[in-house]
Write a protein that holds these residues in place. Sequence first.
Motif, short mmCIF file in Angstrom:
data_model
loop_
_atom_site.label_atom_id
_atom_site.label_comp_id
_atom_site.label_asym_id
_atom_site.label_seq_id
_atom_site.Cartn_x
_atom_site.Cartn_y
_atom_site.Cartn_z
N THR A 79 123.96 113.14 117.08
CA THR A 79 124.09 112.58 118.43
C THR A 79 123.71 111.10 118.43
N ASP A 96 127.78 112.97 122.30
CA ASP A 96 127.14 114.22 121.89
C ASP A 96 128.10 115.38 121.68
N SER A 99 128.19 117.82 118.43
CA SER A 99 127.18 117.28 117.51
C SER A 99 126.37 118.40 116.86
#
Length: 302
Positions: A79, A96, A99
């Motif tokens: 992230t 994100d 991730s």
Amino acid sequence: MILCAGEALIDLVPEPGGSLRPLAGGAVYNTAVALGRLGTSAAFLWPLSRDGFSDLLLRPLAEAGVDTSACPRTDRPTTLAVVSLAGGEARYFFYDEGSAGRMFVTDDLPPLPSGLQALFIGGISLVPDPCGATVETLAAHAAAQGIPVMLDPNVRPFFVADEAAYRARLDRLLGLAAIVKLSADDCAWLWPGADRETIVRDLTSKGARLVLLTSGAEGALALTPRHRIEAPAVQVTVADTIGAGDTFNAGLLDALSRAGALNRLDDLDEQTLAAALAFATRAAAVTVSRPGADPPWRHELA
């Protein structure tokens, strides 16, 4: 040992000239590093990518003596959080999707270690699924075993896509948590217009035994069913506020652990609580006095 379960990410922090500097970060990650630097036995749990950022994340944990043996490894990306600073205050924009941490699932959960004193959770790891559900499951397991859970929501409203689901999760977690720490921004988002007394009554009715309210330069307040203690902020020149609340959490847990108070929160005495609150405030002041999430080592607070 104190287990910290939650996000590890890379903060891309602005430098003079407009470049971005990659720094290891994440609210729960920062608390784990801070605990290790303070000399507390600490472990960290979160999936870590095998990409080029993994060494940047692992090195501070290793240097602080934090146990990362339970962290799943994955080929999914780390992230990223792009940080902007305005008046020393940090704001974040996250990358994100898909991730390593976002895809944390319950099958990744190890057994809780023996001798665990507390579980610390919070941050953006509580927002999306599957990772949010996984951390919630871990917290439920800990609470069922009588292990105190400390929760710092560290609310980032712009990261919340489904507000109703997130509020429902936080409500469930507030029912599991023995220790709850909230910033002024957290309180304003979770209980719009409510005063401190109303908020604390709501939390203690859910089962919290220690509530901490932080207000930056205005200091911090600790409340239990029997005690109300305030600690002024330590006056320092502020570089930025990145990691300040995370360090506060570590300082509080470290002090309570050393006092043997984590297993007797119902009987927490005023002297122990006041000392823990003051120590947490001092630790956070060191972090805000220097750029980035750079919590103090124990010798710096001697």
